[in-house]
Structures are given as C-alpha cells and as structure tokens.
Design an enzyme around this catalytic site. Structure first.
Site, PDB file in Angstrom:
ATOM      1  N   HIS A 193       5.233   7.770   7.989  1.00  0.00           N
ATOM      2  CA  HIS A 193       5.055   8.753   9.067  1.00  0.00           C
ATOM      3  C   HIS A 193       4.439  10.041   8.508  1.00  0.00           C
ATOM      4  O   HIS A 193       4.510  10.297   7.306  1.00  0.00           O
ATOM      5  CB  HIS A 193       6.415   9.119   9.669  1.00  0.00           C
ATOM      6  CG  HIS A 193       7.053   8.045  10.486  1.00  0.00           C
ATOM      7  ND1 HIS A 193       8.344   7.609  10.260  1.00  0.00           N
ATOM      8  CD2 HIS A 193       6.596   7.337  11.535  1.00  0.00           C
ATOM      9  CE1 HIS A 193       8.651   6.671  11.144  1.00  0.00           C
ATOM     10  NE2 HIS A 193       7.605   6.477  11.933  1.00  0.00           N
TER      11      HIS A 193
ATOM     12  N   CYS B  20      14.588  11.930   9.269  1.00  0.00           N
ATOM     13  CA  CYS B  20      14.639  10.764  10.185  1.00  0.00           C
ATOM     14  C   CYS B  20      15.980  10.612  10.884  1.00  0.00           C
ATOM     15  O   CYS B  20      16.062   9.988  11.939  1.00  0.00           O
ATOM     16  CB  CYS B  20      14.408   9.469   9.418  1.00  0.00           C
ATOM     17  SG  CYS B  20      13.027   9.470   8.317  1.00  0.00           S
TER      18      CYS B  20
HETATM   19  N1  GLY Z   1      12.985   1.687   8.488  1.00  0.00           N
HETATM   20  C1  GLY Z   1      12.446   2.746   9.244  1.00  0.00           C
HETATM   21  C2  GLY Z   1      11.257   2.339   9.998  1.00  0.00           C
HETATM   22  O1  GLY Z   1      10.505   1.514   9.500  1.00  0.00           O
HETATM   23  O2  GLY Z   1      11.006   2.764  11.096  1.00  0.00           O
END
Ligand code: GLY
Length: 252
Positions: A160, A247
């Site tokens: 991300h 996250c």
């Molecule tokens: N394991 C986090 C994701 O891939 O979204």
C-alpha cells in the site's frame, strides 16, 4: 486531534490471511499480546478505542484501516481490492455511522484505506494492486464534494502507499527513498528511511506521539529531532502478515 480509534481483534485463523513477507509462521498467542499492547497504547494517548470482534470468514479483517477513509466531514467505506477481503467493510459501516455520514465506493472501483494518506485537508491516494483508477476517481470526487483536495500517486513497490510513506507532523513525511523522488511530495520536508529500515515507514502519528515499530534504531534517531514523544511497539507477528502499525486502526 484524534479522539477515537476503531480496531478489530485478530482471529485464530489470522495466519490464513494474505502475505508475501516470507518471514515465517506467525504465532497467534504473540499477535494477540501485540494487539492488546497496541490497543492499550492508543488508550494511553487518550483515544476512545472501539474493539470489534474477529471475523471468522475474514482472516485479514483486523487490518481495519483498509475498510474506510475517515475524514472530519465524511467517512468513505471502501470496496477492498483483494477478493478474499471483500465483505469486511459491512460491519465497519455500521460502526462509523455512529460518528460520521458514510458513503461508499462502488464496483468496479476498488480502494484499500492503506493507500490513502491524509495530510491536513489534502489526501494522497495510491494507485496500487488494491486501489484501481476507478476507485481513485470515486474517492477523489467524494473528497472534493466535502472540501478536500487530493493527488493520485502510483504505488510501484510495497503493498500500500502507507507501507512506504506516512505523515509525522510539522509538514514532514517519513518516506522511502523511491517515493522521496516523486514530484507529488515536493512541498514537504522529508525524513528518508534507510533501505534496511523501510518497514518503519508504517510509523503512526497519534496527536503529539509517534508510534514506531520496535527494532529500527536508525529511524528512531532520525525522528527524535521532531521533538515528539516516541513509543516503540513490537509488531513482529503483524509484519509476518504484511501489516504494520497504521493498518490496525481507523483513527478520527
Ligand atoms: N495481509 C494484509 C493484506 O494483504 O491486505
């Protein structure tokens, strides 16, 4: 100032989540401890923390940041980019609805909240394997309608956008070398991460405190002159699942 955070407990199936880290098998006992310390840390910083229960059908669901983009004026519930994660958003919408007007990103648009970085009233939106151009367009229009500006940024490395870049206060970005060269970030001071410490890019700013992952001394040294409090948290098991400090919560 953030006053609230939404989190979700990892489930005992969390190790079945998506990962490309190759860092070994994660421990359920340890991730539960690390998650508990994370929640207690947010509480110690004055946040009211809402803790949701694990979702058995969604092993990645404790990465709640991906399910929404929460701004002072509106909460945008995303449409997650990974097939196995589609559906995590539903319960978040109900919770966020208590605090904000909510709107949704619709297919074919996809957005993961981890691709969205809010810096004051400006948003950087990563175009990644999870967040597509249609999703960026929808999100951008919603943000404009609510008084915000935005810039799209290609995410060519990392899962991300926020795996590689985060805002650490005082007009400063903590950023990997690759992203530091992007014109989009030209107006900011930058603390550039050492190659060996790029994981520390997931540092989380909560009001006047920086929460950084444990074990990144060079990054800590670079952040200390910012004059903010610094708390180090061990997130070894989260890292094994391609996650980081940002996250695991939605802050607002
Ligand atoms: N394991 C986090 C994701 O891939 O979204």
């Amino acid at each position: 100032m953030f006053t609230h955070a939404i989190t979700r407990k990892p489930g005992d199936n969390f190790a079945r989540g998506i990962t490309n880290s190759n860092l070994g098998t994660p421990s359920y006992e340890l991730i539960m401890k690390q998650h508990e310390v994370y929640i207690e840390t947010l509480r110690s910083l004055g946040l009211e923390v809402i803790v949701l229960g694990a979702l058995q059908d969604f092993p990645d669901a404790y990465f709640v940041e991906d399910t929404a983009v929460v701004t002072p004026n509106v909460a945008i519930v995303t449409n997650l980019g990974a097939e196995s994660r589609k559906g995590e958003e539903a319960t978040i919408e109900t919770v966020l609805g208590r605090y904000r007007k909510t709107v949704r990103i619709h297919a074919p648009g996809t957005v993961d909240g981890g691709d969205v970085l809010m810096v004051g009233s400006h948003f950087f939106i990563g175009i990644s394997e999870r967040t597509n151009k249609d999703g960026v367009g929808q999100l951008g229009r919603i943000l404009e309608e609510h008084g915000y500006t935005w810039t799209a940024v290609p995410v060519e490395v990392g899962l991300h956008l926020r795996s590689s870049i985060n805002y650490v206060g005082k007009n400063t970005l903590l950023i990997t070398e690759k992203f530091a060269g992007y014109n989009e970030f030209g107006g900011y001071d930058k603390i550039v991460l050492n190659k060996a410490e790029e994981y520390a890019g997931s540092t989380l700013l909560i009001n006047d405190c920086l929460i950084i992952p444990k074990g990144f001394p060079n990054t800590r040294k670079k952040l200390e002159p910012m004059g903010l409090d610094i708390i180090e948290l061990d997130v070894s098991e989260v890292r094994k699942m391609d996650g980081g400090l940002t996250c695991m919560s939605l802050r607002f």
